[in-house]
Write a protein that holds these residues in place. Structure first.
Motif, PDB file in Angstrom:
ATOM      1  N   PRO A   1      13.107  24.138  30.723  1.00  0.00           N
ATOM      2  CA  PRO A   1      14.346  23.416  31.025  1.00  0.00           C
ATOM      3  C   PRO A   1      15.556  24.136  30.437  1.00  0.00           C
ATOM      4  N   ILE A   2      16.655  24.107  31.161  1.00  0.00           N
ATOM      5  CA  ILE A   2      17.895  24.719  30.674  1.00  0.00           C
ATOM      6  C   ILE A   2      18.648  23.702  29.827  1.00  0.00           C
ATOM      7  N   VAL A   3      19.030  24.100  28.622  1.00  0.00           N
ATOM      8  CA  VAL A   3      19.855  23.270  27.752  1.00  0.00           C
ATOM      9  C   VAL A   3      21.289  23.758  27.880  1.00  0.00           C
ATOM     10  N   VAL A   4      22.167  22.938  28.444  1.00  0.00           N
ATOM     11  CA  VAL A   4      23.537  23.347  28.770  1.00  0.00           C
ATOM     12  C   VAL A   4      24.494  22.899  27.671  1.00  0.00           C
ATOM     13  N   LEU A   5      25.262  23.847  27.144  1.00  0.00           N
ATOM     14  CA  LEU A   5      26.211  23.574  26.065  1.00  0.00           C
ATOM     15  C   LEU A   5      27.623  23.887  26.519  1.00  0.00           C
ATOM     16  N   SER A   6      28.537  22.978  26.234  1.00  0.00           N
ATOM     17  CA  SER A   6      29.941  23.153  26.593  1.00  0.00           C
ATOM     18  C   SER A   6      30.820  22.783  25.408  1.00  0.00           C
ATOM     19  N   ARG A   7      32.032  23.313  25.383  1.00  0.00           N
ATOM     20  CA  ARG A   7      33.046  22.805  24.459  1.00  0.00           C
ATOM     21  C   ARG A   7      33.431  21.392  24.877  1.00  0.00           C
ATOM     22  N   ASP A   8      33.954  20.607  23.919  1.00  0.00           N
ATOM     23  CA  ASP A   8      34.347  19.240  24.237  1.00  0.00           C
ATOM     24  C   ASP A   8      35.650  19.214  25.033  1.00  0.00           C
ATOM     25  N   SER A   9      36.022  18.021  25.488  1.00  0.00           N
ATOM     26  CA  SER A   9      37.121  17.898  26.456  1.00  0.00           C
ATOM     27  C   SER A   9      38.497  18.209  25.883  1.00  0.00           C
TER      28      SER A   9
END
Length: 282
Positions: A149-157
């Motif tokens: 599974p891909i664990v997707v990480l983003s900066r917050d809004s």
């Protein structure tokens, strides 16, 4: 390119004392607030400027581009640091608040897509990247990786990088309402994303190129690596400008203008380069 990193514990970095010590001459205090992406480089510029101008004290605070711009419009900071351009509605608020804003391009950045060093995927298309971050592709096997599974990480809004990435990758530069996928994990800083990717073989995230080191691996996007040359000539698909926004009608205008002049001078731009970003003129 070896990049010197600074301790980013806490969101607020105070550069020097905020008040003068002995003597009768009053210091000028300039406050910068906003983008965590250019926090390090702004701190470096502030340190060098204060060394040359001891009567000026500079406080540098993070929190995200949106926080910095909002503070500028509320007149609670002198300079907003931003890794995205101001929005139309923010310019409208500036007009309402009678804040005349000047946009200063501090340099250029390539948003760098990172994976764990043990991940076998080395290249990705902009299209597939958007599908991953929208939650449409959820397994590495679908893009040439392992069955995981891909664990997707983003900066917050509050991050300008979050907004830029959404506009250019998730929404593909079009006016639509596409968003990050529901399983996306949000992190408060470039460093937090990098640390998670380092420790999680299934993770993917993005950081400013000034934060890149050998603890993680960067992906080529559409076959183009996030190098100094490729960002400078804008061939890298996720290249962008980074900004300082300053008020033209502040009671500190002279001091602010002097700091800005230093930031875009040869000495200031050398700091931009040393922190892993691309100077205004390469």
């Amino acid at each position: 390119m070896k990049i010197k990193k600074r301790n980013l514990l806490g969101v607020c970095l105070i550069i020097g004392a905020l008040f003068t010590g002995c003597g009768s001459k009053k210091s000028t205090i300039i406050e910068l607030k906003g983008s965590d992406t250019i926090l390090n480089v702004s701190q470096g510029i502030a340190e060098k400027y204060m060394a040359k101008n001891p009567d000026t004290k500079i406080a540098v605070t993070g929190g995200g581009s949106g926080v910095g711009i909002s503070s500028l419009l509320n007149k609670t900071t002198d300079i907003a640091m931003a890794s995205r351009s101001m929005k139309e509605k923010e310019y409208e608020k500036a007009e309402e608040a009678k804040v005349k804003v000047q946009e200063i391009v501090l340099g250029y950045d390539g948003i760098t897509i990172i994976v764990n060093n043990d991940n076998q995927v080395k290249d990705i298309s902009s299209k597939k990247l958007g599908e991953i971050f929208r939650g449409e592709i959820t397994n590495w096997k679908d893009i040439g990786g392992t069955d995981s599974p891909i664990v997707v990480l983003s900066r917050d809004s509050s991050s300008g990088t979050h907004e830029f990435f959404k506009e250019h990758i998730i929404r593909e530069g079009k006016k639509n309402q596409k968003e990050y996928g529901s399983q996306t994990l949000y992190a408060p800083s470039n460093q937090a994303i990098k640390q998670e990717v380092k420790n999680n073989i299934n993770a993917i995230g993005y950081i400013g190129m000034g934060y890149m080191d050998d603890t993680v691996h960067s992906l080529a996007v559409d076959g183009i690596t996030p190098s100094v040359e490729n960002v400078a000539d804008k061939s890298y698909p996720i290249a962008r400008e980074v900004y300082w926004y300053v008020p033209e009608n502040s009671d500190k205008s002279e001091a602010i203008d002097n700091l800005v002049d230093f930031a875009i001078s040869k000495d200031g731009q050398e700091i931009v380069k040393n922190e892993g970003f691309i100077p205004r003129s390469l």
